[in-house]
Design an enzyme around this catalytic site. Structure first.
Site, PDB file in Angstrom:
ATOM      1  CE  LYS A  62      -3.827   2.267   2.731  1.00  0.00           C
ATOM      2  NZ  LYS A  62      -4.334   2.231   3.883  1.00  0.00           N
TER       3      LYS A  62
ATOM      4  CG  HIS B 165      -7.582  -3.704   8.336  1.00  0.00           C
ATOM      5  ND1 HIS B 165      -6.684  -3.743   7.154  1.00  0.00           N
ATOM      6  CD2 HIS B 165      -7.448  -2.750   8.753  1.00  0.00           C
ATOM      7  CE1 HIS B 165      -6.167  -2.908   7.800  1.00  0.00           C
ATOM      8  NE2 HIS B 165      -6.518  -1.918   8.672  1.00  0.00           N
TER       9      HIS B 165
ATOM     10  CE1 TYR C 208      10.276   0.631   5.772  1.00  0.00           C
ATOM     11  CE2 TYR C 208      10.565  -0.447   3.680  1.00  0.00           C
ATOM     12  CZ  TYR C 208       9.998   0.299   5.107  1.00  0.00           C
ATOM     13  OH  TYR C 208       9.696  -1.131   5.954  1.00  0.00           O
TER      14      TYR C 208
END
Length: 396
Positions: A267, A328, A365
């Protein structure tokens, strides 16, 4: 004197073209070949012109007079009927090449900065819900009522949220059609507010009792085994459902016990490593015997080249008796219990949840950051999950 149909039928050809007059400028021209053509004679700015109406008998007397009257109305406005006809034909040619389907696919293709999966989602939404009903119509001619009927079909099958999204996409498409001169207005704009979005139910973590009940239900579930494995892995690995569904065997190294997910399937568009604890590896080896012959971990039954439908796992969860929970919620459950354990740093938990780092000044990252701690945490979480009933009894 006005013509009669008998006169026209019986009129013979001669060695030269001849004319039979009707009234108000209408006449029929008879060629030496015997062909008969309707004509309308008119004047604009004092200059005489002749407008071809059609051929007899395909166009009869009554129809010729009706076409003559339409042409006369244009002449009274100072417009040449032949010019209007050419304009209409040109417009029709453009509209024939500007069906809703053609324009929608062109709009989707023109979108930049979106992922391939999002582009595929747009194509599927239009292909399934609009193209079969209004796809062949000129985009300019489609009405709000026709679009509403398509969206109502979605609402009736329980896809209200999806219908709202499609309505928004339609508006974007129509703005594109207006910019490219193939539409004059956006009929989808009239549908805003026609569908009510259901209240959002935020994720909630499972308690130890509920985790224990889930483990019991999984053990006794008689459904498709791949779905059972999927739910167990979701609880153990707490990935987002969409990331889970896109999983590919080529990204899973069972010997190294790691799932290396490419950025395009995440995502947040960042490569993500998932350390696989022992029981997760065991489940994946079993799954490989079921779906390992293809590309995807969880392929659709009807379309093995596509991921399983997003609602499949939630339906399986409901059938297990876990009503009120969605897949979820496994993420919220893991996050809550990991934090409450006090055993792991927040940085370690957040990076394994694949959350975006809030501090923009930090270094780029690093997908492998804190890997030893993450492996330890995933192993602890697996043991905690597998022994949830025992953990509850001990109050840990």
């Amino acid at each position: 004197m006005p013509l009669t149909d008998i006169q026209i039928r019986q009129a013979k050809a001669s060695d030269k073209p001849r004319k039979l007059s009707d009234e108000r400028g209408l006449f029929i021209e008879i060629r030496p070949t015997g062909a008969k053509y309707w004509r309308y004679r008119y004047k604009i700015e004092g200059k005489e012109n002749v407008f071809a109406l059609g051929e007899y008998p395909e166009m009869g007397l009554a129809e010729a007079r009706a076409e003559r009257d339409k042409a006369r109305a244009l002449v009274k406005q100072g417009r040449h009927p032949s010019h209007v006809r050419r304009t209409e034909r040109a417009r029709q040619v453009v509209e024939n090449k500007s069906s809703l389907k053609v324009v929608a696919l062109e709009w989707i293709e023109s979108k930049t900065g979106i992922s391939d999966s999002y582009r595929d989602q747009l194509v599927r939404a239009f292909s399934k819900n609009l193209f079969p009903y209004v796809g062949k119509l000129p985009v300019r001619a489609v009405t709000a009522a026709q679009l509403l009927e398509c969206l109502r079909r979605m609402e009736m099958r329980g896809a209200t949220y999806y219908a709202i999204s499609l309505c928004n996409w339609l508006s974007q498409m129509y703005r594109f059609a207006i910019r490219t001169l193939r539409a004059d207005a956006d009929p989808a704009a009239a549908l805003y507010g026609a569908f009510v979005r259901e209240p959002i139910e935020h994720s909630r973590p499972m308690s130890l009792d509920e985790m224990a009940r889930f483990r019991q239900q999984v053990a006794g579930y008689g459904g498709f085994r791949a779905n059972t494995i999927a739910l167990e892995l979701m609880q153990l690995l707490f990935l987002r459902t969409v990331e889970f569904r896109r999983g590919r065997w080529q990204d899973v190294d069972l010997d190294a016990a790691v799932w290396d997910i490419p950025a395009e399937f995440m995502k947040k568009r960042r490569r993500h490593l998932v350390p696989l604890p022992p029981y997760a590896v065991k489940l994946l080896r079993e799954l490989h015997r079921i779906t390992g012959g293809g590309l995807l971990l969880f392929p659709g039954l009807r379309h093995p080249d596509r991921p399983v439908d997003g609602a499949t796992f939630n339906r399986a969860l409901e059938r297990m008796g876990m009503k009120g929970f969605t897949c979820h919620d496994f993420r919220a459950t893991a996050s809550t219990h990991l934090y409450e354990s006090g055993l792991f740093r927040s940085e370690v938990i957040e990076i394994q949840l694949a959350h975006v780092e809030g501090n923009k000044t930090k270094a780029a990252y690093n997908h492998a950051l804190y890997m030893p701690e993450r492996k330890e945490m995933m192993l602890w979480w697996e043991r905690y999950v597998m022994n949830s009933q025992k953990c509850k009894a001990q109050g840990s």
